[in-house]
Scaffold this motif. Structure first.
Motif, PDB file in Angstrom:
ATOM      1  N   UNK A  95      33.065 -16.209  10.591  1.00 44.74           N
ATOM      2  CA  UNK A  95      33.163 -16.477  12.031  1.00 44.74           C
ATOM      3  C   UNK A  95      34.471 -15.964  12.613  1.00 44.74           C
ATOM      4  N   UNK A  96      35.315 -15.401  11.725  1.00 43.07           N
ATOM      5  CA  UNK A  96      36.622 -14.848  12.120  1.00 43.07           C
ATOM      6  C   UNK A  96      37.503 -15.899  12.790  1.00 43.07           C
ATOM      7  N   UNK A  97      37.355 -17.133  12.341  1.00 40.03           N
ATOM      8  CA  UNK A  97      38.132 -18.218  12.947  1.00 40.03           C
ATOM      9  C   UNK A  97      39.621 -18.085  12.655  1.00 40.03           C
ATOM     10  N   UNK A  98      39.964 -17.466  11.511  1.00 39.21           N
ATOM     11  CA  UNK A  98      41.379 -17.405  11.142  1.00 39.21           C
ATOM     12  C   UNK A  98      42.164 -16.415  11.992  1.00 39.21           C
ATOM     13  N   UNK A  99      41.449 -15.498  12.631  1.00 34.30           N
ATOM     14  CA  UNK A  99      42.124 -14.534  13.502  1.00 34.30           C
ATOM     15  C   UNK A  99      42.907 -15.265  14.588  1.00 34.30           C
ATOM     16  N   UNK A 136      19.391 -10.292   4.051  1.00 41.95           N
ATOM     17  CA  UNK A 136      19.657  -9.131   4.880  1.00 41.95           C
ATOM     18  C   UNK A 136      21.001  -9.150   5.597  1.00 41.95           C
ATOM     19  N   UNK A 137      21.568  -7.968   5.691  1.00 43.42           N
ATOM     20  CA  UNK A 137      22.703  -7.772   6.594  1.00 43.42           C
ATOM     21  C   UNK A 137      22.120  -7.524   7.984  1.00 43.42           C
ATOM     22  N   UNK A 138      22.383  -8.448   8.889  1.00 42.55           N
ATOM     23  CA  UNK A 138      21.837  -8.343  10.231  1.00 42.55           C
ATOM     24  C   UNK A 138      22.620  -7.298  11.026  1.00 42.55           C
ATOM     25  N   UNK A 139      21.911  -6.620  11.917  1.00 42.32           N
ATOM     26  CA  UNK A 139      22.536  -5.547  12.683  1.00 42.32           C
ATOM     27  C   UNK A 139      23.624  -6.065  13.621  1.00 42.32           C
ATOM     28  N   UNK A 140      23.324  -7.134  14.346  1.00 36.99           N
ATOM     29  CA  UNK A 140      24.227  -7.605  15.393  1.00 36.99           C
ATOM     30  C   UNK A 140      25.138  -8.717  14.875  1.00 36.99           C
ATOM     31  N   UNK A 141      26.399  -8.664  15.291  1.00 35.58           N
ATOM     32  CA  UNK A 141      27.361  -9.669  14.867  1.00 35.58           C
ATOM     33  C   UNK A 141      26.942 -11.084  15.193  1.00 35.58           C
ATOM     34  N   UNK A 142      26.231 -11.273  16.305  1.00 32.69           N
ATOM     35  CA  UNK A 142      25.800 -12.610  16.717  1.00 32.69           C
ATOM     36  C   UNK A 142      24.870 -13.258  15.699  1.00 32.69           C
TER      37      UNK A 142
END
Length: 410
Positions: free
Chosen positions: A94-98, A173-179
């Motif tokens: 979720x990139x929370x650490x950014x 699966x690796x989903x296409x969209x980041x969401x």
């Protein structure tokens, strides 16, 4: 106990299916962030839940075992070690650490009982939920700029896409969209740690760490030996080829992958939004995906000269290709909306071609697609209609909302 994953067709009698009941995550949609979260409109939660319950009950009434994704994950996370591992990975993805709030969010999530914690992760965490004294960064005070620490996951009720059963294994699966990318984490943990699956060492044909995208709405199991996969806005040719190589190396039943290119548009998101199998020799189709004389770009992938290559041959006509790979003399394509220029476009937008077969010649569809439904009935198909005023706002139909994990062979 028999193997918990077994899907060798699109139409074999459905025994077990995985669903997710929409929750607070759909209420956390706002007009400003619809595009980011891949929605066109905001569903009304009480009604979408009633419609989803009707859908689940329609399956149960036909003897289908319905499992809920959120319940399986809650059972997995009953182990403290796995719960901490999952939270750390979820926050990292979720990139929370950014933004420096990782430890605060971890503490907040752990304050909930496990089932409520899972619901909270799906619903999203808003900045207003964290008490002021624990906020240490400027952005945390600016909820009017962007309201979420953790984005909601409103697409999760489309359980078809994050993972797909193929034979006795899965593509995770690796989903296409980041969401949507975090969604496949859920199935990864369930398969690895849930007692229903973990002891069976379920093969994963393609994992979510592969760099190219593939989504379950593009994966159709035509027969024990043949899988059709859409080359679409959400699934790449590179992922299809990698999945084919892995399947050819690790099992012997599936010998053909049929890659079908469809227009890359919001309306034609996945192959199953324009094409589904409803009986041994009958398929729904949206006519707009075909060119003059039914021509399309279709490629058959088979074992190549060695384990690192596939043999690729091209076809141009979908009807002839289906007859070839299924060994049929004739097939019937049932056009969405009857092929009418208005009705077909309208009903395809509302997932008129997105049917879920629960046995040969028996399908679940949305009630709003009455032209397509009557055509299916006229073609000898039994149609079970479910209400869809709110479910359809997410741009997915009954097939999109379901992940079969067990079907009888045909």
């Amino acid at each position: 106990m028999r193997h918990p994953i077994h899907v060798t067709s699109e139409i074999g009698e459905l025994k077990t299916v995985l669903l997710h009941r929409p929750g607070k995550e759909v209420e956390n949609l706002t007009p400003e962030f619809l595009h980011k979260l891949l929605f066109d409109d905001i569903p009304y939660l009480p009604t979408i839940q009633k419609e989803h319950d009707y859908f689940a009950n329609a399956l149960k009434n036909r003897g289908v075992e319905v499992l809920y994704l959120e319940n399986l994950l809650t059972e997995v996370l009953s182990s403290e070690e796995i719960r901490l591992q999952f939270i750390d990975q979820f926050l990292a993805e979720s990139k929370s650490n950014v933004n420096g709030a990782r430890e605060t969010l971890k503490e907040y999530l752990l304050s909930f009982p496990t089932d409520q914690m899972v619901d909270k992760m799906i619903a999203g965490v808003m900045k207003t939920e964290i008490e002021e004294g624990k906020k240490t960064h400027l952005y945390e005070f600016m909820a009017d700029h962007y309201p979420f620490y953790l984005d909601p996951m409103p697409n999760l009720y489309f359980t078809r896409d994050p993972a797909a059963a193929i034979g006795n294994g899965l593509s995770i699966n690796r989903m296409r969209e980041g969401a949507r990318r975090r969604e496949s984490m859920f199935m990864e943990y369930i398969i690895k740690y849930h007692p229903r699956f973990a002891k069976h060492d379920v093969p994963v044909w393609l994992n979510r760490d592969y760099e190219f995208a593939i989504e379950g709405g593009d994966e159709l199991i035509l027969s024990k030996s043949t899988v059709a996969i859409g080359v679409s806005a959400r699934t790449s040719a590179r992922a299809i080829e990698k999945l084919a190589l892995n399947l050819f190396k690790r099992q012997s039943d599936i010998t053909k992958i049929v890659a079908v290119e469809i227009p890359k548009s919001r309306a034609f998101m996945h192959l199953d939004t324009v094409f589904t199998m409803v009986d041994y020799d009958k398929f729904t189709i949206h006519p707009a995906i075909q060119g003059p004389d039914g021509n399309m770009r279709i490629y058959i992938l088979e074992k190549g000269k060695d384990s690192e290559h596939v043999k690729i041959t091209e076809r141009s006509n979908l009807t002839e290709c289906l007859k070839e790979v299924l060994g049929l003399d004739e097939i019937q394509l049932i056009p969405c909306g009857g092929g009418d220029v208005i009705a077909s476009a309208r009903e395809q937008w509302n997932d008129g071609s997105n049917t879920l077969a629960i046995s040969p010649g028996v399908v679940v569809t949305y009630d709003r697609n009455y032209v397509s439904n009557e055509l299916l009935r006229a073609s000898g198909i039994e149609v079970i209609e479910v209400p869809s005023s709110e479910l359809s706002r997410g741009r997915g139909g009954p097939r999109c909302m379901s992940m079969p994990i067990m079907r009888e062979d045909i």
